[in-house]
Design an enzyme around this catalytic site. Structure first.
Site, PDB file in Angstrom:
ATOM      1  N   SER A 155       0.826  -1.215   0.000  1.00 53.42           N
ATOM      2  CA  SER A 155       0.000   0.000   0.000  1.00 53.42           C
ATOM      3  C   SER A 155       0.861   1.266   0.000  1.00 53.42           C
ATOM      4  CB  SER A 155      -0.873  -0.010   1.262  1.00 53.42           C
ATOM      5  OG  SER A 155      -1.394   1.267   1.516  1.00 53.42           O
ATOM      6  N   TYR A 178      -2.379   5.549  -3.883  1.00 57.34           N
ATOM      7  CA  TYR A 178      -3.320   6.618  -3.532  1.00 57.34           C
ATOM      8  C   TYR A 178      -2.648   7.883  -4.037  1.00 57.34           C
ATOM      9  CZ  TYR A 178      -6.016   3.691  -0.263  1.00 57.34           C
ATOM     10  OH  TYR A 178      -6.811   2.727   0.304  1.00 57.34           O
ATOM     11  N   THR A 204      -6.023   2.651  -6.782  1.00 55.26           N
ATOM     12  CA  THR A 204      -7.278   2.420  -6.046  1.00 55.26           C
ATOM     13  C   THR A 204      -8.221   3.591  -6.245  1.00 55.26           C
ATOM     14  OG1 THR A 204      -6.120   1.069  -4.426  1.00 55.26           O
ATOM     15  CG2 THR A 204      -8.253   1.961  -3.762  1.00 55.26           C
ATOM     16  N   LYS A 280      -8.281  -0.593  -9.139  1.00 57.40           N
ATOM     17  CA  LYS A 280      -8.870  -1.368  -8.041  1.00 57.40           C
ATOM     18  C   LYS A 280     -10.129  -0.665  -7.548  1.00 57.40           C
ATOM     19  CE  LYS A 280      -7.553  -3.307  -3.522  1.00 57.40           C
ATOM     20  NZ  LYS A 280      -8.109  -2.413  -2.509  1.00 57.40           N
ATOM     21  N   HIS A 304     -13.333  -2.564  -1.483  1.00 52.72           N
ATOM     22  CA  HIS A 304     -12.424  -2.234  -0.391  1.00 52.72           C
ATOM     23  C   HIS A 304     -12.782  -3.027   0.871  1.00 52.72           C
ATOM     24  CE1 HIS A 304      -9.407   1.160  -0.364  1.00 52.72           C
ATOM     25  NE2 HIS A 304      -9.270   0.761   0.882  1.00 52.72           N
TER      26      HIS A 304
HETATM   27  C1  FNR Z   1      -7.534  -2.077   3.228  1.00 53.82           C
HETATM   28  N1  FNR Z   1      -7.616  -1.954   1.857  1.00 53.82           N
HETATM   29  C2  FNR Z   1      -6.754  -1.116   1.192  1.00 53.82           C
HETATM   30  N2  FNR Z   1      -6.805  -1.004  -0.154  1.00 53.82           N
HETATM   31  C3  FNR Z   1      -5.946  -0.219  -0.829  1.00 53.82           C
HETATM   32  O1  FNR Z   1      -6.029  -0.158  -2.047  1.00 53.82           O
HETATM   33  N3  FNR Z   1      -5.005   0.505  -0.144  1.00 53.82           N
HETATM   34  C4  FNR Z   1      -4.885   0.455   1.216  1.00 53.82           C
HETATM   35  O2  FNR Z   1      -4.033   1.098   1.805  1.00 53.82           O
HETATM   36  C5  FNR Z   1      -5.815  -0.357   1.918  1.00 53.82           C
HETATM   37  N4  FNR Z   1      -5.786  -0.409   3.279  1.00 53.82           N
HETATM   38  C6  FNR Z   1      -6.619  -1.283   3.944  1.00 53.82           C
HETATM   39  C7  FNR Z   1      -6.530  -1.379   5.325  1.00 53.82           C
HETATM   40  C8  FNR Z   1      -7.323  -2.311   5.992  1.00 53.82           C
HETATM   41  C9  FNR Z   1      -7.200  -2.433   7.474  1.00 53.82           C
HETATM   42  C10 FNR Z   1      -8.207  -3.125   5.273  1.00 53.82           C
HETATM   43  C11 FNR Z   1      -9.056  -4.152   5.973  1.00 53.82           C
HETATM   44  C12 FNR Z   1      -8.320  -3.005   3.913  1.00 53.82           C
HETATM   45  C13 FNR Z   1      -8.550  -2.794   1.082  1.00 53.82           C
HETATM   46  C14 FNR Z   1      -7.896  -4.121   0.705  1.00 53.82           C
HETATM   47  O3  FNR Z   1      -6.895  -3.905  -0.258  1.00 53.82           O
HETATM   48  C15 FNR Z   1      -8.917  -5.105   0.129  1.00 53.82           C
HETATM   49  O4  FNR Z   1      -9.627  -4.510  -0.917  1.00 53.82           O
HETATM   50  C16 FNR Z   1      -9.890  -5.604   1.183  1.00 53.82           C
HETATM   51  O5  FNR Z   1      -9.266  -5.772   2.420  1.00 53.82           O
HETATM   52  C17 FNR Z   1     -10.488  -6.926   0.731  1.00 53.82           C
HETATM   53  O6  FNR Z   1     -11.519  -7.299   1.563  1.00 53.82           O
HETATM   54  P1  FNR Z   1     -11.354  -8.277   2.832  1.00 53.82           P
HETATM   55  O7  FNR Z   1     -10.550  -9.478   2.376  1.00 53.82           O
HETATM   56  O8  FNR Z   1     -10.663  -7.505   3.890  1.00 53.82           O
HETATM   57  O9  FNR Z   1     -12.760  -8.607   3.177  1.00 53.82           O
END
Ligand code: FNR
Length: 409
Positions: A155, A178, A204, A280, A304
């Site tokens: 990330s 981001y 994203t 994404k 997400h």
């Molecule tokens: C995320 N996700 C996420 N996505 C992204 O593109 N950049 C990021 O920095 C983050 N940070 C992040 C932090 C936390 C704590 C979570 C739970 C999720 C989203 C992540 O990439 C992904 O899309 C989801 O976590 C998928 O769903 P599940 O497996 O958590 O249900």
């Protein structure tokens, strides 16, 4: 069972249910109740990663280990968290059609993704600030990804740099973007990722409209601890450091972006980088078609993990239309709510190329560090292999649309 034993058993069951509820911290229960609920749950907690039966076993330990704000940040969805539930519910819409009498003694779960061969279709989604879950954060995850041979996406707001994580992973990882409010800063990050050998950029786009993480806000208020105490003995500043942002050099002449990114921004990214570009957060056929038209190399069907908008639409239900939109021209990765081998199998049958997981490996990390992440990956891979054998499919390519059927209402 005698009446008193039945009553005691029911009480224990009730306390466990209560303790497992995400609403527990929001309920104003008397202190005694909270302690008893926690004790009932603790008696069920695994103490070794290897004792886990499924990935949910790590969730309970993670919940106990993490301070409320960190737990809240991870567990939170949007509004009342209903899209998190919808993501899980979506899988029940699809049933599996099993085939018999096929030799399934040898399995191959490898896939081709953007010119690379991956041993497994399960990849680690980008998750920000992983040192809030374990002191080794992204580095522990990279070591686990290396040991179990899974693709990892770092990330923008990670607590380790792309160089550090790629080194620990043993090969360049993918980088998630981001964007910054100044193109010069964004460009610096892109060039840094490229210089580190990163083969793919994941932009994203599902948080561009903002979000409303109520569970996080609520639990943050309940957290009375000092952040500095969470990751002792590492110093506070180091815990919070996000090198990919902290190392940016402010431009001599700032030029703030006008408005939020649109398809023009995608074109700008495409024109700037030599890496593959994936978006994404695509959930519709229209946007899938537009993405391909703009030269995007791949998509993540994602909400997400229910943390973006509260659409009430599971990503598994979005897969068919996105797959139809891209019509085989680019790979489709899907994430959000994947917890079981059968979930992964369903996505592959509906036409996804690979599946991402977020929270499950964060639970593993929070519970047991690197070993926890490794065990989560092992369990998901094992479950996928089991359902592949049950369905008579020995390669990922053999998993077809005909292996799933939509449940009749
Ligand atoms: C995320 N996700 C996420 N996505 C992204 O593109 N950049 C990021 O920095 C983050 N940070 C992040 C932090 C936390 C704590 C979570 C739970 C999720 C989203 C992540 O990439 C992904 O899309 C989801 O976590 C998928 O769903 P599940 O497996 O958590 O249900």
């Amino acid at each position: 069972m005698s009446t008193s034993k039945t009553r005691a058993h029911s009480r224990r069951q009730f306390l466990r249910l209560l303790a497992a509820s995400p609403l527990l911290p929001q309920l104003d229960l008397p202190a005694g109740w909270m302690i008893r609920a926690q004790a009932a749950q603790d008696s069920e907690l695994i103490t070794l990663a290897k004792d886990a039966i499924n990935v949910f076993d790590f969730e309970a330990v993670a919940r106990r280990n993490l301070p409320p704000a960190h737990w809240g940040y991870m567990a939170s969805g949007s509004d009342d968290d209903a899209t998190i539930a919808a993501n899980r519910e979506g899988f029940t819409r699809y049933q599996l059609r099993m085939r018999r009498l096929i030799d399934v003694s040898r399995l191959d779960t490898s896939i081709q993704l953007l010119g690379a061969k991956l041993d497994s279709p399960i990849l680690l989604c980008p998750v920000g600030g992983q040192r809030m879950f374990h002191r080794d954060g992204e580095m522990a995850v990279a070591r686990a990804a290396r040991a179990k041979k899974h693709l990892q996406v770092l990330s923008t707001v990670g607590n380790a740099s792309i160089e550090e994580v790629s080194k620990e992973r043993g090969e360049p990882v993918w980088f998630q973007l981001y964007q910054r409010n100044d193109w010069d800063l964004t460009r610096q990050m892109l060039k840094r990722a490229e210089a580190a050998g990163c083969p793919a950029l994941v932009f994203t786009i599902d948080l561009l409209g903002g979000r409303n993480p109520e569970t996080y806000q609520r639990l943050m208020r309940r957290d009375t601890r000092q952040c500095g105490t969470c990751h002792d003995p590492a110093p506070l500043l180091d815990n919070r450091r996000r090198p990919m942002l902290a190392d940016l050099i402010p431009p001599a002449t700032p030029s703030p972006e006008v408005g939020t990114p649109t398809w023009d921004y995608v074109k700008r990214l495409k024109d700037t980088i030599g890496m593959k570009l994936l978006l994404k957060g695509i959930v519709t056929r229209e946007d899938a078609e537009l993405a391909v038209k703009h030269g995007v190399d791949g998509l993540f069907v994602s909400n997400h993990g229910g943390r973006a908008e509260n659409s009430l639409r599971s990503t598994i239900e979005c897969v068919p239309e996105v797959v139809a939109g891209v019509a085989g021209r680019v790979p489709v990765i899907v994430d959000s709510g994947f917890r079981r081998g059968t979930d992964i199998f369903k996505a592959l049958a509906l036409g996804a190329t690979a599946v991402g997981v977020g929270r499950p490996y964060v639970w593993g990390l929070s519970a047991f560090g690197q070993e926890g992440v490794e065990t989560v990956l092992e369990i998901l891979q094992r479950e996928l292999q089991l359902v592949m054998r049950q369905a008579g499919t020995t390669t990922i390519k053999q998993i077809l649309r005909a292996h799933v059927v939509e449940r009749r209402a």
